[in-house]
Design a protein around this motif. Structure first.
Motif, PDB file in Angstrom:
ATOM      1  N   GLY A   1       0.811  -1.217   0.000  1.00  0.00           N
ATOM      2  CA  GLY A   1       0.000   0.000   0.000  1.00  0.00           C
ATOM      3  C   GLY A   1       0.840   1.260   0.000  1.00  0.00           C
ATOM      4  O   GLY A   1       0.333   2.361  -0.114  1.00  0.00           O
ATOM      5  N   ARG A   2       2.144   1.089   0.126  1.00  0.00           N
ATOM      6  CA  ARG A   2       3.031   2.254   0.079  1.00  0.00           C
ATOM      7  C   ARG A   2       3.886   2.137  -1.178  1.00  0.00           C
ATOM      8  O   ARG A   2       3.343   1.920  -2.252  1.00  0.00           O
ATOM      9  N   PHE A   3       5.206   2.233  -1.059  1.00  0.00           N
ATOM     10  CA  PHE A   3       6.021   1.990  -2.248  1.00  0.00           C
ATOM     11  C   PHE A   3       6.234   0.486  -2.345  1.00  0.00           C
ATOM     12  O   PHE A   3       7.223  -0.057  -1.878  1.00  0.00           O
ATOM     13  N   ASP A   4       5.245  -0.170  -2.945  1.00  0.00           N
ATOM     14  CA  ASP A   4       5.282  -1.636  -2.934  1.00  0.00           C
ATOM     15  C   ASP A   4       5.697  -2.222  -4.277  1.00  0.00           C
ATOM     16  O   ASP A   4       5.662  -3.424  -4.465  1.00  0.00           O
ATOM     17  N   ARG A   5       6.064  -1.398  -5.216  1.00  0.00           N
ATOM     18  CA  ARG A   5       6.653  -1.899  -6.459  1.00  0.00           C
ATOM     19  C   ARG A   5       8.097  -1.417  -6.510  1.00  0.00           C
ATOM     20  O   ARG A   5       8.358  -0.240  -6.712  1.00  0.00           O
ATOM     21  N   LEU A   6       9.018  -2.318  -6.302  1.00  0.00           N
ATOM     22  CA  LEU A   6      10.427  -1.939  -6.293  1.00  0.00           C
ATOM     23  C   LEU A   6      11.049  -2.334  -7.620  1.00  0.00           C
ATOM     24  O   LEU A   6      10.964  -3.483  -8.036  1.00  0.00           O
ATOM     25  N   ILE A   7      11.660  -1.378  -8.275  1.00  0.00           N
ATOM     26  CA  ILE A   7      12.277  -1.672  -9.568  1.00  0.00           C
ATOM     27  C   ILE A   7      13.724  -1.186  -9.551  1.00  0.00           C
ATOM     28  O   ILE A   7      13.982   0.011  -9.392  1.00  0.00           O
ATOM     29  N   GLU A   8      14.633  -2.125  -9.697  1.00  0.00           N
ATOM     30  CA  GLU A   8      16.044  -1.747  -9.702  1.00  0.00           C
ATOM     31  C   GLU A   8      16.440  -1.286 -11.107  1.00  0.00           C
ATOM     32  O   GLU A   8      16.176  -1.972 -12.092  1.00  0.00           O
ATOM     33  N   VAL A   9      17.070  -0.127 -11.181  1.00  0.00           N
ATOM     34  CA  VAL A   9      17.547   0.388 -12.464  1.00  0.00           C
ATOM     35  C   VAL A   9      19.076   0.404 -12.403  1.00  0.00           C
ATOM     36  O   VAL A   9      19.670   1.310 -11.840  1.00  0.00           O
ATOM     37  N   PRO A  10      19.705  -0.636 -12.966  1.00  0.00           N
ATOM     38  CA  PRO A  10      21.153  -0.760 -12.831  1.00  0.00           C
ATOM     39  C   PRO A  10      21.897   0.028 -13.898  1.00  0.00           C
ATOM     40  O   PRO A  10      21.285   0.577 -14.817  1.00  0.00           O
ATOM     41  N   LYS A  11      23.212   0.051 -13.775  1.00  0.00           N
ATOM     42  CA  LYS A  11      24.027   0.603 -14.864  1.00  0.00           C
ATOM     43  C   LYS A  11      23.893  -0.316 -16.071  1.00  0.00           C
ATOM     44  O   LYS A  11      23.716  -1.518 -15.910  1.00  0.00           O
ATOM     45  N   PRO A  12      23.987   0.233 -17.261  1.00  0.00           N
ATOM     46  CA  PRO A  12      23.785  -0.599 -18.457  1.00  0.00           C
ATOM     47  C   PRO A  12      24.942  -1.576 -18.691  1.00  0.00           C
ATOM     48  O   PRO A  12      26.080  -1.282 -18.345  1.00  0.00           O
TER      49      PRO A  12
END
Ligand code: ATP
Length: 270
Positions: free
Chosen positions: A177-188
């Motif tokens: 219900g809070r920041f519940d979608r975590l998406i890691e954006v790594p270095k390319p």
């Protein structure tokens, strides 16, 4: 003052084609943000709440802001950006008021994407939360969570936050219900870097024999932002030699220069 700290763009000029090397992350952001903004009635009919907030995390300059802008663009949503550090204030209630103003602004401009950069500034684990400054920061965070909870009143507003310091975050903000979608954006990776070189040289006058795959191998720890800087700097090298076509050596020299500058700024920040 308020208008200045919140940056509003009605039509950000970033599209998915401008982003390279993070296709999976892009898909996930699209699925989480586009669907609720484009078809909120689907969620009503199915009877589930749309995802609350998306948290993008990873090193600086990897495209987190771009992703948020592109999704706003794609959904014809207003993009409202605010840095977490702007929410940290000395006076009691000031930060919470800014958060309320932020959501009010978003409600007036629905559909909207609220992007909060450096969320760690208001949501990091604290060793000592008894000092008054920290208590004020926590109240600001509570206000943000309260706004996110009030989904009925939230309307067509998506919330995306970003941080370079995932390890520092207070786990409380990651609950359902809070920041519940975590998406890691790594270095390319190398392939991603090659794509990013191609994206940033689209409008540039590059010699035919320039090999972006080789440049991507050379710039082996570059972020997307570094690659953008390499391309601009390579153009500068050509201009300095009074040429209008950019050669391989220009890109190589640019990478040398940028690495050197980064080393120097590391020294300064130590
Ligand atoms: P920060 O954590 O420092 O805020 P960020 O991850 O939000 O960084 P952006 O602001 O999205 O990074 O990227 C900065 C610039 O670097 C972009 O405007 C773009 O020119 C370039 N860039 C970064 N990542 C990519 C990418 N994946 N593809 C293409 N360009 C990129």
């Amino acid at each position: 003052v308020r208008a200045r700290v919140m940056q509003v763009e009605t039509k950000p000029d970033v599209s998915y084609e401008d982003i390279g090397g993070i296709d999976e992350q892009m898909e996930e952001v699209r699925e989480t943000v586009e669907l609720p903004l484009k078809s909120p009635e689907m969620f009503d009919e199915v009877g589930i709440d749309p995802p609350s907030g998306v948290l993008l995390y990873g090193p600086p300059g990897t495209g987190k802001t771009m992703l948020a802008k592109a999704v706003a663009n794609q959904t014809d949503a207003t993009f409202i950006k605010m840095a977490g550090s702007e929410l940290v204030h000395k006076f009691i209630g000031e930060g919470a008021k800014l958060v309320r103003d932020l959501f009010e602004l978003a409600r007036q401009h629905q559909p909207a994407v609220i992007f909060i950069d450096e969320i760690d500034a208001i949501a990091s684990k604290r060793t000592d939360s008894k000092t008054s400054g920290d208590a004020e920061v926590q109240r600001t965070m509570m206000q943000l969570l309260a706004e996110m909870d009030g989904f009925e009143e939230r309307g067509d507003i998506s919330i995306i936050a970003a941080t370079n310091r995932f390890d520092m975050l207070d786990r409380a903000i990651l609950r359902p219900g809070r920041f519940d979608r975590l998406i890691e954006v790594p270095k390319p990776d190398a392939e991603g870097r090659e794509l990013i070189f191609e994206i940033h040289t689209r409008g540039m006058n590059v010699a035919d024999d320039v090999d972006f795959a080789a440049l991507a191998e050379l710039a082996d720890n570059a972020s997307g932002a570094d690659i953008k800087a390499i391309c601009t700097e390579a153009g500068m090298f050509a201009i300095r030699e009074d040429r209008t076509e950019i050669r391989t050596a220009d890109f190589e020299n640019a990478w040398e220069k940028i690495q050197h500058e980064e080393d120097e700024s590391d020294e300064v920040s130590k």
